[in-house]
Design an enzyme around this catalytic site. Structure first.
Site, PDB file in Angstrom:
ATOM      1  N   GLU A 149      -8.177   1.075   0.528  1.00 19.65           N
ATOM      2  CA  GLU A 149      -8.710  -0.283   0.620  1.00 19.65           C
ATOM      3  C   GLU A 149     -10.038  -0.363   1.370  1.00 19.65           C
ATOM      4  O   GLU A 149     -10.903  -1.178   1.032  1.00 19.65           O
ATOM      5  CB  GLU A 149      -7.677  -1.212   1.278  1.00 19.65           C
ATOM      6  CG  GLU A 149      -6.459  -1.514   0.406  1.00 19.65           C
ATOM      7  CD  GLU A 149      -5.391  -0.424   0.446  1.00 19.65           C
ATOM      8  OE1 GLU A 149      -5.555   0.575   1.187  1.00 19.65           O
ATOM      9  OE2 GLU A 149      -4.390  -0.561  -0.264  1.00 19.65           O
ATOM     10  N   ARG A 171      -0.148   2.990   1.366  1.00 12.56           N
ATOM     11  CA  ARG A 171      -0.233   4.359   0.838  1.00 12.56           C
ATOM     12  C   ARG A 171      -0.298   5.410   1.939  1.00 12.56           C
ATOM     13  O   ARG A 171       0.272   6.480   1.816  1.00 12.56           O
ATOM     14  CB  ARG A 171      -1.476   4.504  -0.038  1.00 12.56           C
ATOM     15  CG  ARG A 171      -1.214   4.222  -1.475  1.00 12.56           C
ATOM     16  CD  ARG A 171      -2.441   4.484  -2.329  1.00 12.56           C
ATOM     17  NE  ARG A 171      -2.035   4.625  -3.714  1.00 12.56           N
ATOM     18  CZ  ARG A 171      -1.573   3.651  -4.453  1.00 12.56           C
ATOM     19  NH1 ARG A 171      -1.430   2.450  -3.950  1.00 12.56           N
ATOM     20  NH2 ARG A 171      -1.219   3.870  -5.698  1.00 12.56           N
ATOM     21  N   HIS A 194       9.093  -3.398  -1.653  1.00 11.00           N
ATOM     22  CA  HIS A 194       7.988  -3.285  -2.616  1.00 11.00           C
ATOM     23  C   HIS A 194       8.404  -2.304  -3.721  1.00 11.00           C
ATOM     24  O   HIS A 194       8.948  -1.238  -3.427  1.00 11.00           O
ATOM     25  CB  HIS A 194       6.750  -2.771  -1.868  1.00 11.00           C
ATOM     26  CG  HIS A 194       5.485  -2.825  -2.662  1.00 11.00           C
ATOM     27  ND1 HIS A 194       5.260  -2.025  -3.756  1.00 11.00           N
ATOM     28  CD2 HIS A 194       4.371  -3.585  -2.514  1.00 11.00           C
ATOM     29  CE1 HIS A 194       4.058  -2.298  -4.256  1.00 11.00           C
ATOM     30  NE2 HIS A 194       3.509  -3.237  -3.518  1.00 11.00           N
ATOM     31  N   GLU A 198     -12.664 -12.952   1.065  1.00  5.73           N
ATOM     32  CA  GLU A 198     -12.095 -12.072   2.108  1.00  5.73           C
ATOM     33  C   GLU A 198     -12.986 -10.833   2.295  1.00  5.73           C
ATOM     34  O   GLU A 198     -12.549  -9.687   2.254  1.00  5.73           O
ATOM     35  CB  GLU A 198     -10.655 -11.650   1.806  1.00  5.73           C
ATOM     36  CG  GLU A 198      -9.909 -11.123   3.023  1.00  5.73           C
ATOM     37  CD  GLU A 198      -8.487 -10.669   2.720  1.00  5.73           C
ATOM     38  OE1 GLU A 198      -8.291  -9.515   2.308  1.00  5.73           O
ATOM     39  OE2 GLU A 198      -7.571 -11.487   2.897  1.00  5.73           O
ATOM     40  N   ASP A 233      -9.465  -6.149  -1.521  1.00  7.11           N
ATOM     41  CA  ASP A 233      -9.673  -4.710  -1.365  1.00  7.11           C
ATOM     42  C   ASP A 233      -8.836  -3.827  -2.281  1.00  7.11           C
ATOM     43  O   ASP A 233      -8.539  -2.688  -1.937  1.00  7.11           O
ATOM     44  CB  ASP A 233      -9.379  -4.333   0.087  1.00  7.11           C
ATOM     45  CG  ASP A 233      -7.982  -4.751   0.530  1.00  7.11           C
ATOM     46  OD1 ASP A 233      -7.151  -5.033  -0.351  1.00  7.11           O
ATOM     47  OD2 ASP A 233      -7.726  -4.785   1.742  1.00  7.11           O
ATOM     48  N   HIS A 274       4.484  -0.982   2.570  1.00  4.09           N
ATOM     49  CA  HIS A 274       4.031  -0.429   1.286  1.00  4.09           C
ATOM     50  C   HIS A 274       2.744   0.383   1.359  1.00  4.09           C
ATOM     51  O   HIS A 274       2.249   0.863   0.339  1.00  4.09           O
ATOM     52  CB  HIS A 274       3.828  -1.557   0.261  1.00  4.09           C
ATOM     53  CG  HIS A 274       2.609  -2.391   0.552  1.00  4.09           C
ATOM     54  ND1 HIS A 274       1.343  -2.038   0.130  1.00  4.09           N
ATOM     55  CD2 HIS A 274       2.455  -3.547   1.226  1.00  4.09           C
ATOM     56  CE1 HIS A 274       0.471  -2.945   0.535  1.00  4.09           C
ATOM     57  NE2 HIS A 274       1.123  -3.869   1.210  1.00  4.09           N
TER      58      HIS A 274
HETATM   59  C1  UD1 Z   1      -1.601  -2.338  -4.437  1.00  5.45           C
HETATM   60  C2  UD1 Z   1      -2.992  -2.199  -3.812  1.00  5.45           C
HETATM   61  C3  UD1 Z   1      -2.932  -2.453  -2.315  1.00  5.45           C
HETATM   62  C4  UD1 Z   1      -2.237  -3.762  -2.006  1.00  5.45           C
HETATM   63  C5  UD1 Z   1      -0.882  -3.795  -2.685  1.00  5.45           C
HETATM   64  C6  UD1 Z   1      -0.233  -5.133  -2.473  1.00  5.45           C
HETATM   65  C7  UD1 Z   1      -4.577  -0.550  -4.746  1.00  5.45           C
HETATM   66  C8  UD1 Z   1      -4.976   0.860  -4.773  1.00  5.45           C
HETATM   67  N1  UD1 Z   1      -3.487  -0.833  -4.004  1.00  5.45           N
HETATM   68  O1  UD1 Z   1      -0.797  -1.278  -3.930  1.00  5.45           O
HETATM   69  O2  UD1 Z   1      -4.240  -2.483  -1.787  1.00  5.45           O
HETATM   70  O3  UD1 Z   1      -2.092  -3.866  -0.613  1.00  5.45           O
HETATM   71  O4  UD1 Z   1      -1.053  -3.599  -4.092  1.00  5.45           O
HETATM   72  O5  UD1 Z   1       1.136  -5.106  -2.770  1.00  5.45           O
HETATM   73  O6  UD1 Z   1      -5.196  -1.376  -5.374  1.00  5.45           O
HETATM   74  N2  UD1 Z   1       5.093  -2.034  -9.275  1.00  5.45           N
HETATM   75  C9  UD1 Z   1       6.023  -2.657 -10.062  1.00  5.45           C
HETATM   76  N3  UD1 Z   1       5.930  -4.019 -10.231  1.00  5.45           N
HETATM   77  C10 UD1 Z   1       4.987  -4.767  -9.655  1.00  5.45           C
HETATM   78  C11 UD1 Z   1       4.047  -4.127  -8.824  1.00  5.45           C
HETATM   79  C12 UD1 Z   1       4.104  -2.754  -8.640  1.00  5.45           C
HETATM   80  O7  UD1 Z   1       6.909  -2.013 -10.619  1.00  5.45           O
HETATM   81  O8  UD1 Z   1       4.956  -5.986  -9.856  1.00  5.45           O
HETATM   82  C13 UD1 Z   1       5.159  -0.567  -9.096  1.00  5.45           C
HETATM   83  C14 UD1 Z   1       4.685   0.193 -10.353  1.00  5.45           C
HETATM   84  O9  UD1 Z   1       5.422   1.371 -10.502  1.00  5.45           O
HETATM   85  C15 UD1 Z   1       3.228   0.513  -9.986  1.00  5.45           C
HETATM   86  C16 UD1 Z   1       3.387   0.830  -8.514  1.00  5.45           C
HETATM   87  O10 UD1 Z   1       4.313  -0.156  -8.021  1.00  5.45           O
HETATM   88  O11 UD1 Z   1       2.699   1.597 -10.731  1.00  5.45           O
HETATM   89  C17 UD1 Z   1       2.131   0.817  -7.697  1.00  5.45           C
HETATM   90  O12 UD1 Z   1       1.346  -0.337  -7.919  1.00  5.45           O
HETATM   91  P1  UD1 Z   1      -0.205  -0.315  -7.458  1.00  5.45           P
HETATM   92  O13 UD1 Z   1      -0.790  -1.656  -7.676  1.00  5.45           O
HETATM   93  O14 UD1 Z   1      -0.901   0.845  -8.059  1.00  5.45           O
HETATM   94  O15 UD1 Z   1      -0.124   0.025  -5.919  1.00  5.45           O
HETATM   95  P2  UD1 Z   1       0.499  -0.793  -4.700  1.00  5.45           P
HETATM   96  O16 UD1 Z   1       1.125   0.214  -3.816  1.00  5.45           O
HETATM   97  O17 UD1 Z   1       1.279  -1.914  -5.205  1.00  5.45           O
HETATM   98  N1  UDP Z   2       5.058 -11.587   0.051  1.00  2.00           N
HETATM   99  C1  UDP Z   2       5.861 -12.240  -0.890  1.00  2.00           C
HETATM  100  N2  UDP Z   2       7.097 -11.718  -1.170  1.00  2.00           N
HETATM  101  C2  UDP Z   2       7.584 -10.619  -0.553  1.00  2.00           C
HETATM  102  C3  UDP Z   2       6.755  -9.945   0.396  1.00  2.00           C
HETATM  103  C4  UDP Z   2       5.496 -10.453   0.664  1.00  2.00           C
HETATM  104  O1  UDP Z   2       5.448 -13.254  -1.466  1.00  2.00           O
HETATM  105  O2  UDP Z   2       8.723 -10.233  -0.834  1.00  2.00           O
HETATM  106  C5  UDP Z   2       3.713 -12.112   0.314  1.00  2.00           C
HETATM  107  C6  UDP Z   2       3.322 -12.303   1.761  1.00  2.00           C
HETATM  108  O3  UDP Z   2       3.662 -13.601   2.231  1.00  2.00           O
HETATM  109  C7  UDP Z   2       1.820 -12.077   1.759  1.00  2.00           C
HETATM  110  C8  UDP Z   2       1.609 -11.122   0.599  1.00  2.00           C
HETATM  111  O4  UDP Z   2       2.793 -11.157  -0.190  1.00  2.00           O
HETATM  112  O5  UDP Z   2       1.113 -13.277   1.444  1.00  2.00           O
HETATM  113  C9  UDP Z   2       1.368  -9.712   1.105  1.00  2.00           C
HETATM  114  O6  UDP Z   2       1.403  -8.822   0.039  1.00  2.00           O
HETATM  115  P1  UDP Z   2       1.499  -7.266   0.244  1.00  2.00           P
HETATM  116  O7  UDP Z   2       2.141  -6.979   1.555  1.00  2.00           O
HETATM  117  O8  UDP Z   2       2.125  -6.712  -0.990  1.00  2.00           O
HETATM  118  O9  UDP Z   2      -0.018  -6.803   0.221  1.00  2.00           O
HETATM  119  P2  UDP Z   2      -1.165  -6.702   1.343  1.00  2.00           P
HETATM  120  O10 UDP Z   2      -1.332  -8.036   1.963  1.00  2.00           O
HETATM  121  O11 UDP Z   2      -0.770  -5.645   2.309  1.00  2.00           O
HETATM  122  O12 UDP Z   2      -2.358  -6.286   0.551  1.00  2.00           O
END
Ligand code: UD1
Ligand code: UDP
Length: 397
Positions: A138, A221, A251, A124, A102, A219
């Site tokens: 999502e 939104r 996160h 999924e 998602d 994390h």
């Molecule tokens: C995204 C997904 C969300 C998912 C989550 C899992 C969308 C809109 N959101 O949210 O559905 O649940 O990932 O974690 O697709 N960043 C880093 N390093 C990383 C990852 C992220 O620095 O490895 C920071 C960056 O500043 C980036 C920001 O996090 O711009 C947001 O990342 P983004 O993927 O847009 O949104 P998430 O909140 O991570």
């Molecule tokens: N996870 C991880 N390291 C962390 C926190 C979470 O590997 O420090 C794993 C967790 O076991 C799960 C996945 O990341 O499998 C969940 O990711 P996240 O919460 O970022 O996204 P969501 O599932 O909400 O989309």
């Protein structure tokens, strides 16, 4: 399928940490069949957190779009995925694309496929909260993907029913279990063989010896701003107890770090740490007494581990854990989070009622099932197998 191609080309695509965790078992299962030309394209919507999973899974992507930018906005990221993933499709010309879950990667990659009439399998599929703003964005990412996909791999019967209610053809829906359980079982087996694979946890256990461990992630939104502040306030209140330690891999989204770091740094029994790699995080969940989270994947893993999970959301598209009694929705009200956590810490009967191992999300065989269904959907791969047998028989005469 392209004329010169001997095996159907399946392009598996993902971009974030949870997609990578849930898709590496699928990549491996497809490859093990020997029937496909399996390629992996990552958008790298996440960079560091994606790379942590790729390293553990031993996957080297064929295409890495390297799209993450600090503080990326939804519209900018969506536009860049659409364009760049479309270019990758034009270069790769896959016979099918598999997407997961998602995220923006999921929805935009699916749209790019639709614009080229490339069939999409959705891993999924069918999770629905019924509220397009929770989880946001999502819920809509999933619905758009579901409207386009021609193979829907639903993790549970409830997810399959949600798809049927949206008039998805029943024959296109396959209940496979969730591949997160495949990934979790693989991680637990690795950890059981070698605990040194989770070195950070060993240090934290020494630091927090004798305390009850509360594992935290957050994390979403829809929790940004006031929700995150209320969660932080709850953690401060919980950490006032001397018998508790909070371990919180934060996160890296600036909307999360910007609240959590100032609010929680310097409190002696809160460990604010960088995201753990998957083995480290699974080991942390195993070592914890309970889990506080707004994550989707963590809601699915905790029941398997028999850990009570308090879900800091108002609604969930994963009701199975709640129905099984291992998960409880507590929202983001500070008082409620503190009260529900305190109840679990102080009332052994309440704790025992939730700390039951359940696997409502799968039995660890989802990826193999998915690979089998993809093979059946691409008769070319069956012809190939028949051809190979015919050639072998002819050669042996
Ligand atoms: C995204 C997904 C969300 C998912 C989550 C899992 C969308 C809109 N959101 O949210 O559905 O649940 O990932 O974690 O697709 N960043 C880093 N390093 C990383 C990852 C992220 O620095 O490895 C920071 C960056 O500043 C980036 C920001 O996090 O711009 C947001 O990342 P983004 O993927 O847009 O949104 P998430 O909140 O991570
Ligand atoms: N996870 C991880 N390291 C962390 C926190 C979470 O590997 O420090 C794993 C967790 O076991 C799960 C996945 O990341 O499998 C969940 O990711 P996240 O919460 O970022 O996204 P969501 O599932 O909400 O989309």
């Amino acid at each position: 399928m392209s004329g010169a191609r001997s095996r159907p080309r399946i392009l598996v695509t993902f971009g974030t940490r949870p997609e990578a965790i849930k898709m590496f078992p699928v990549v491996n299962a497809l490859a093990r069949t020997g029937r496909f030309d399996v390629r992996v394209a990552v958008t790298a919507q996440h960079r560091e957190m994606l790379d942590q999973v790729l390293a553990i899974a031993g996957i080297e992507p064929d295409i890495d779009l390297d799209l993450m930018e600090p503080g990326q906005s939804l519209d900018d990221l969506a536009a860049r995925i659409l364009t760049r993933f479309g270019e990758a499709l034009d270069a790769q010309k896959p016979d099918r694309v598999l997407v997961h879950g998602d995220t923006l990667t999921t929805m935009m990659a699916t749209l790019a496929c639709y614009f080229r009439r490339i069939p999409v399998g959705h891993v999924e599929a069918g999770l629905r909260s019924g509220d397009i703003y929770a989880p946001w964005p999502e819920e809509v990412n999933r619905k758009v993907t579901g409207a386009i996909a021609d193979l829907h791999f639903a993790p549970t019967e409830a997810a399959a029913a949600a798809l049927r209610a949206e008039n998805v053809a029943p024959a296109a829906i396959h209940v496979t279990g969730n591949t997160v359980i495949d990934a979790l079982f693989a991680a637990r087996a690795k950890l059981a063989a070698d605990r040194s694979l989770a070195p950070q946890l060993a240090q934290l256990r020494t630091r927090f010896a004798g305390r009850r461990i509360v594992a935290v992630t957050a994390h979403r939104r829809e929790n940004f701003g006031a929700g995150m502040e209320r969660i932080a306030a709850a953690l401060v209140r919980l950490a006032a107890r001397e018998d508790v330690a909070v371990i919180y891999p934060v996160h890296p989204n600036p909307n999360v770090t910007g609240v959590m770091r100032p609010a929680l740094s310097g409190i002696c029994n809160i460990a604010l740490i960088e995201p753990l790699d998957y083995l480290g995080f699974v080991a942390m969940m195993e070592a914890s007494d309970l889990v506080l989270t707004d994550s989707g994947g963590v809601q699915e893993e905790a029941p398997s581990l028999g850990k009570p999970v308090l879900v800091m959301r108002e609604t969930t598209e994963r009701p199975e854990g709640v129905a099984a009694g291992t998960a409880r929705l507590v929202g983001t009200d500070t008082g409620r989070i503190v009260a529900e956590t305190t109840r679990l810490l102080d009332d052994p009967a309440a704790y025992e009622a939730m700390a039951k191992a359940h696997n409502p999300y799968g039995d660890g065989t989802a990826a193999v099932r998915i690979a089998g269904i993809v093979a059946a959907a691409h008769p070319g791969s069956r012809d190939l197998a028949a051809d190979a047998v015919a050639v072998t028989v002819a050669a042996s005469r």
